[in-house]
Scaffold this active site. Structure first.
Site, PDB file in Angstrom:
ATOM      1  N   SER A  62       0.836  -1.199   0.000  1.00  0.00           N
ATOM      2  CA  SER A  62       0.000   0.000   0.000  1.00  0.00           C
ATOM      3  C   SER A  62       0.866   1.243   0.000  1.00  0.00           C
ATOM      4  O   SER A  62       2.026   1.210   0.452  1.00  0.00           O
ATOM      5  CB  SER A  62      -0.887  -0.004   1.256  1.00  0.00           C
ATOM      6  OG  SER A  62      -1.478   1.254   1.498  1.00  0.00           O
ATOM      7  N   TYR A  91      -1.894  -1.324  10.473  1.00  0.00           N
ATOM      8  CA  TYR A  91      -2.061  -1.691   9.060  1.00  0.00           C
ATOM      9  C   TYR A  91      -0.871  -1.222   8.232  1.00  0.00           C
ATOM     10  O   TYR A  91      -0.281  -1.989   7.458  1.00  0.00           O
ATOM     11  CB  TYR A  91      -3.355  -1.080   8.527  1.00  0.00           C
ATOM     12  CG  TYR A  91      -3.569  -1.212   7.040  1.00  0.00           C
ATOM     13  CD1 TYR A  91      -4.125  -2.368   6.502  1.00  0.00           C
ATOM     14  CD2 TYR A  91      -3.241  -0.165   6.176  1.00  0.00           C
ATOM     15  CE1 TYR A  91      -4.339  -2.485   5.135  1.00  0.00           C
ATOM     16  CE2 TYR A  91      -3.456  -0.273   4.815  1.00  0.00           C
ATOM     17  CZ  TYR A  91      -4.005  -1.432   4.297  1.00  0.00           C
ATOM     18  OH  TYR A  91      -4.205  -1.537   2.942  1.00  0.00           O
TER      19      TYR A  91
END
Length: 287
Positions: free
Chosen positions: A179, A192
């Protein structure tokens, strides 16, 4: 593929993780309807985690359009998984849907075994499944959440890749979903983002480790993407403005991201390993 524009999504949220595509308005564009295939994955087989919806769904359908048979692994979103399976089969390719928790090492071994048994072999692995749980303060991230996020997002990649390596031949490809948060961080998704940074290091390290076996390992680092994870993670008003700061003025659709995976899976990317592609809506990362 999808065009630009400022088509924001209405405020909405879901009360379950992972989210459901069937409950989203509008539904993500993840059917690859405008994608023109060229037989780049003809005769290959792929296992895709998180393949029921979002990016995983678009990748599964894109792989099928390019000639691959597909196994999708998902948690418990059975309706979404069956929809993806039907669309893969519409392309004339085989598809098996396997439900279970990839945070469980035994399940990972079983999922790989079932995929190989059903499809006959395994050429491509896409480690895509993930979860996220926003918190405003580090102190609010409890041990249970922290361990669950790491178990799903990065430990599962170790487990399923270890199982897959017994079957992946010379010339195989592994593609991991990281990401943009791995590069710029995220104040509200600390655990995360930390897992996504770990995935970058895992990708680079594994690429070197598998060099002699001629198995390529790369990753894709999307920016904001309209997937079920978004209304399942954030308050409705946040969702209404999600992705508007990209150059498109909107979040990407899964259909916008899937071609990066198709490229890395194909022989077009024969010289690429240990690399990360950045379809993130124009954000500059890594200098």
């Amino acid at each position: 593929m999808a065009s630009g524009g400022s088509d924001h999504h209405p405020a909405q949220e879901q009360d379950r993780q992972p989210g459901l595509r069937s409950k989203m308005q509008p539904k993500p564009r993840s059917d690859m309807r405008n994608y023109r295939a060229a037989g780049k994955l003809e005769g290959r087989t792929a296992l895709i985690t998180g393949g029921d919806s979002g990016i995983g769904r678009a990748v599964a359908i894109g792989f099928a359009k390019e000639g691959a048979d597909v196994a999708i692994v998902y948690l418990n979103e059975h309706e979404d998984a069956e929809s993806t399976k039907a669309l893969v089969e519409e392309q004339g390719r085989r598809c098996i849907a396997i439900a279970g928790d990839i945070g469980d090492e035994a399940f990972c071994r079983d999922a790989v075994a079932r995929a190989v048994e059903a499809l006959g072999k395994l050429d491509l692995l896409v480690n895509n499944a993930a979860e996220q749980h926003p918190q405003d303060r580090l102190e609010d991230i409890g041990a249970e959440q922290l361990e669950r996020t790491f178990r799903t997002n990065i430990l599962a990649m170790f487990h399923i890749t270890k199982a897959a390596l017994a079957h992946l031949p010379t010339g195989a490809a592994i593609i991991n979903s990281t990401s943009v948060t791995a590069y710029r961080g995220s104040p509200h998704l600390i655990d995360y983002a930390a897992t996504k940074g770990a995935i970058v290091a895992f990708t680079r390290s594994l690429a070197g480790n598998l060099k002699e076996r001629r198995i390529r390992v790369n990753a894709v680092a999307p920016g904001p993407v309209w997937t079920p994870l978004i209304p399942a993670s954030f308050p409705a008003e946040h969702v209404a403005h999600f992705g508007e700061n990209t150059f498109l003025g909107r979040p990407a659709e899964p259909d916008d991201i899937a071609p990066s995976y198709i490229f890395l899976a194909s022989d077009d990317a024969i010289c690429m390993t240990g690399q990360v592609l950045h379809p993130n809506g124009g954000e500059i990362v890594g200098g």
